[in-house]
Motif scaffolding. Structure first.
Motif, PDB file in Angstrom:
ATOM      1  N   MET A   1      -8.826   9.472  16.549  1.00 45.95           N
ATOM      2  CA  MET A   1      -9.814   8.747  15.779  1.00 45.95           C
ATOM      3  C   MET A   1      -9.139   7.742  15.401  1.00 45.95           C
ATOM      4  O   MET A   1      -8.094   7.464  14.952  1.00 45.95           O
ATOM      5  N   GLU A   2      -9.886   6.657  15.406  1.00 49.49           N
ATOM      6  CA  GLU A   2      -9.807   5.158  14.947  1.00 49.49           C
ATOM      7  C   GLU A   2      -9.728   4.987  13.661  1.00 49.49           C
ATOM      8  O   GLU A   2     -10.605   5.732  12.722  1.00 49.49           O
ATOM      9  N   ARG A   3      -8.401   4.393  13.040  1.00 44.53           N
ATOM     10  CA  ARG A   3      -8.368   4.188  11.646  1.00 44.53           C
ATOM     11  C   ARG A   3      -9.257   2.941  11.129  1.00 44.53           C
ATOM     12  O   ARG A   3      -9.598   2.004  12.090  1.00 44.53           O
ATOM     13  N   ALA A   4      -9.867   2.761  10.108  1.00 47.35           N
ATOM     14  CA  ALA A   4     -10.490   1.740   9.482  1.00 47.35           C
ATOM     15  C   ALA A   4      -9.588   0.481   9.421  1.00 47.35           C
ATOM     16  O   ALA A   4      -8.328   0.820   8.880  1.00 47.35           O
ATOM     17  N   PRO A   5     -10.114  -0.812   9.286  1.00 42.76           N
ATOM     18  CA  PRO A   5      -9.257  -1.738   9.376  1.00 42.76           C
ATOM     19  C   PRO A   5      -8.748  -1.803   7.914  1.00 42.76           C
ATOM     20  O   PRO A   5      -9.197  -1.442   6.925  1.00 42.76           O
ATOM     21  N   GLY A   6      -7.325  -2.017   7.934  1.00 41.43           N
ATOM     22  CA  GLY A   6      -6.699  -2.147   6.723  1.00 41.43           C
ATOM     23  C   GLY A   6      -6.098  -0.922   6.319  1.00 41.43           C
ATOM     24  O   GLY A   6      -5.527  -0.919   5.038  1.00 41.43           O
ATOM     25  N   TYR A   8      -3.954   2.203   6.588  1.00 39.73           N
ATOM     26  CA  TYR A   8      -2.487   2.714   7.389  1.00 39.73           C
ATOM     27  C   TYR A   8      -1.965   4.003   6.486  1.00 39.73           C
ATOM     28  O   TYR A   8      -2.009   4.142   5.212  1.00 39.73           O
ATOM     29  N   GLU A   9      -1.536   5.147   7.250  1.00 38.79           N
ATOM     30  CA  GLU A   9      -0.923   6.244   6.752  1.00 38.79           C
ATOM     31  C   GLU A   9      -0.003   6.245   6.032  1.00 38.79           C
ATOM     32  O   GLU A   9       0.409   6.986   5.142  1.00 38.79           O
ATOM     33  N   SER A  10       1.092   5.108   6.494  1.00 37.94           N
ATOM     34  CA  SER A  10       2.351   5.176   5.827  1.00 37.94           C
ATOM     35  C   SER A  10       2.719   3.687   5.641  1.00 37.94           C
ATOM     36  O   SER A  10       2.419   2.910   6.287  1.00 37.94           O
ATOM     37  N   GLU A  11       3.756   3.580   4.954  1.00 39.02           N
ATOM     38  CA  GLU A  11       4.230   2.285   4.437  1.00 39.02           C
ATOM     39  C   GLU A  11       4.844   1.831   5.863  1.00 39.02           C
ATOM     40  O   GLU A  11       4.850   0.787   6.185  1.00 39.02           O
ATOM     41  N   SER A  24      -5.491  -7.144  10.158  1.00 38.47           N
ATOM     42  CA  SER A  24      -5.872  -6.052   9.205  1.00 38.47           C
ATOM     43  C   SER A  24      -4.847  -5.508   8.550  1.00 38.47           C
ATOM     44  O   SER A  24      -4.996  -4.916   7.425  1.00 38.47           O
ATOM     45  N   ALA A  25      -3.446  -5.640   8.848  1.00 39.87           N
ATOM     46  CA  ALA A  25      -2.224  -5.383   7.979  1.00 39.87           C
ATOM     47  C   ALA A  25      -2.215  -6.109   6.868  1.00 39.87           C
ATOM     48  O   ALA A  25      -1.712  -5.454   5.762  1.00 39.87           O
ATOM     49  N   CYS A  26      -2.508  -7.369   6.684  1.00 40.71           N
ATOM     50  CA  CYS A  26      -2.739  -7.848   5.353  1.00 40.71           C
ATOM     51  C   CYS A  26      -3.706  -7.615   4.490  1.00 40.71           C
ATOM     52  O   CYS A  26      -3.199  -7.229   3.236  1.00 40.71           O
ATOM     53  N   ALA A  27      -4.759  -7.098   4.944  1.00 45.68           N
ATOM     54  CA  ALA A  27      -5.744  -6.370   4.187  1.00 45.68           C
ATOM     55  C   ALA A  27      -5.295  -4.960   3.756  1.00 45.68           C
ATOM     56  O   ALA A  27      -5.336  -4.684   2.550  1.00 45.68           O
ATOM     57  N   GLY A  28      -4.450  -4.413   4.355  1.00 44.45           N
ATOM     58  CA  GLY A  28      -3.856  -3.263   4.029  1.00 44.45           C
ATOM     59  C   GLY A  28      -2.756  -3.457   2.800  1.00 44.45           C
ATOM     60  O   GLY A  28      -2.583  -2.638   2.011  1.00 44.45           O
ATOM     61  N   LEU A  29      -1.956  -4.378   3.092  1.00 46.06           N
ATOM     62  CA  LEU A  29      -0.949  -4.777   1.986  1.00 46.06           C
ATOM     63  C   LEU A  29      -1.678  -5.126   0.829  1.00 46.06           C
ATOM     64  O   LEU A  29      -1.224  -4.622  -0.289  1.00 46.06           O
ATOM     65  N   VAL A  30      -2.636  -5.991   0.922  1.00 45.21           N
ATOM     66  CA  VAL A  30      -3.254  -6.346  -0.459  1.00 45.21           C
ATOM     67  C   VAL A  30      -3.793  -5.296  -1.124  1.00 45.21           C
ATOM     68  O   VAL A  30      -3.861  -5.010  -2.270  1.00 45.21           O
ATOM     69  N   GLU A  57       0.592 -15.910  -4.324  1.00 46.89           N
ATOM     70  CA  GLU A  57       1.524 -16.619  -3.426  1.00 46.89           C
ATOM     71  C   GLU A  57       2.422 -15.811  -2.573  1.00 46.89           C
ATOM     72  O   GLU A  57       3.031 -16.001  -1.588  1.00 46.89           O
ATOM     73  N   SER A  58       2.901 -14.673  -3.425  1.00 49.78           N
ATOM     74  CA  SER A  58       3.627 -13.329  -2.666  1.00 49.78           C
ATOM     75  C   SER A  58       3.085 -12.706  -1.591  1.00 49.78           C
ATOM     76  O   SER A  58       3.567 -12.621  -0.421  1.00 49.78           O
ATOM     77  N   LEU A  59       1.689 -12.647  -1.579  1.00 51.50           N
ATOM     78  CA  LEU A  59       0.971 -11.970  -0.528  1.00 51.50           C
ATOM     79  C   LEU A  59       0.784 -12.901   0.617  1.00 51.50           C
ATOM     80  O   LEU A  59       0.707 -12.486   1.755  1.00 51.50           O
ATOM     81  N   VAL A  60       0.709 -14.192   0.331  1.00 45.45           N
ATOM     82  CA  VAL A  60       0.448 -15.128   1.214  1.00 45.45           C
ATOM     83  C   VAL A  60       1.800 -15.411   2.223  1.00 45.45           C
ATOM     84  O   VAL A  60       1.769 -15.312   3.248  1.00 45.45           O
ATOM     85  N   LYS A  61       2.989 -15.357   1.584  1.00 48.51           N
ATOM     86  CA  LYS A  61       4.204 -15.338   2.320  1.00 48.51           C
ATOM     87  C   LYS A  61       4.481 -14.120   3.048  1.00 48.51           C
ATOM     88  O   LYS A  61       4.759 -14.262   3.797  1.00 48.51           O
ATOM     89  N   ALA A  62       3.927 -13.098   2.300  1.00 44.64           N
ATOM     90  CA  ALA A  62       4.218 -11.682   3.051  1.00 44.64           C
ATOM     91  C   ALA A  62       3.407 -11.693   4.415  1.00 44.64           C
ATOM     92  O   ALA A  62       3.848 -11.059   5.354  1.00 44.64           O
ATOM     93  N   CYS A  63       2.134 -12.022   4.212  1.00 38.06           N
ATOM     94  CA  CYS A  63       1.255 -12.145   5.449  1.00 38.06           C
ATOM     95  C   CYS A  63       1.357 -13.190   6.532  1.00 38.06           C
ATOM     96  O   CYS A  63       0.772 -13.189   7.444  1.00 38.06           O
ATOM     97  N   GLY A  64       2.302 -14.284   5.942  1.00 36.93           N
ATOM     98  CA  GLY A  64       2.256 -15.464   6.642  1.00 36.93           C
ATOM     99  C   GLY A  64       2.512 -15.463   8.078  1.00 36.93           C
ATOM    100  O   GLY A  64       2.585 -16.086   8.880  1.00 36.93           O
TER     101      GLY A  64
END
Length: 64
Positions: A1-6, A8-11, A24-30, A57-64
């Motif tokens: 089964m395909e996961r929805a964008p953003g 994730y089951e685990s960290e 999509s990982a950035c969306a998941g992080l947010v 600013e923190s999320l932009v750096k993390a997704c950068g």
């Protein structure tokens, strides 16, 4: 089964996707951490606008 964008089951899955620079990982992080980051930032800064800026600013750096 395909996961929805953003979604994730685990960290570990989320971090691996961020390291692969998956968009999509950035969306998941947010989705997962923005509310918690905001609460902490608000406690530290005492100002809603400052807390929002810190989170952004923190999320932009993390997704950068």
């Amino acid at each position: 089964m395909e996961r929805a964008p953003g979604v994730y089951e685990s960290e570990e899955d989320l971090v691996a996707a961020l390291r692969r620079h998956e968009r999509s990982a950035c969306a998941g992080l947010v989705k997962r951490y923005a509310p918690r980051l905001y609460r902490v930032a608000l406690q530290i800064t005492g100002q809603a606008q400052d807390a929002e800026d810190v989170v952004q600013e923190s999320l932009v750096k993390a997704c950068g």
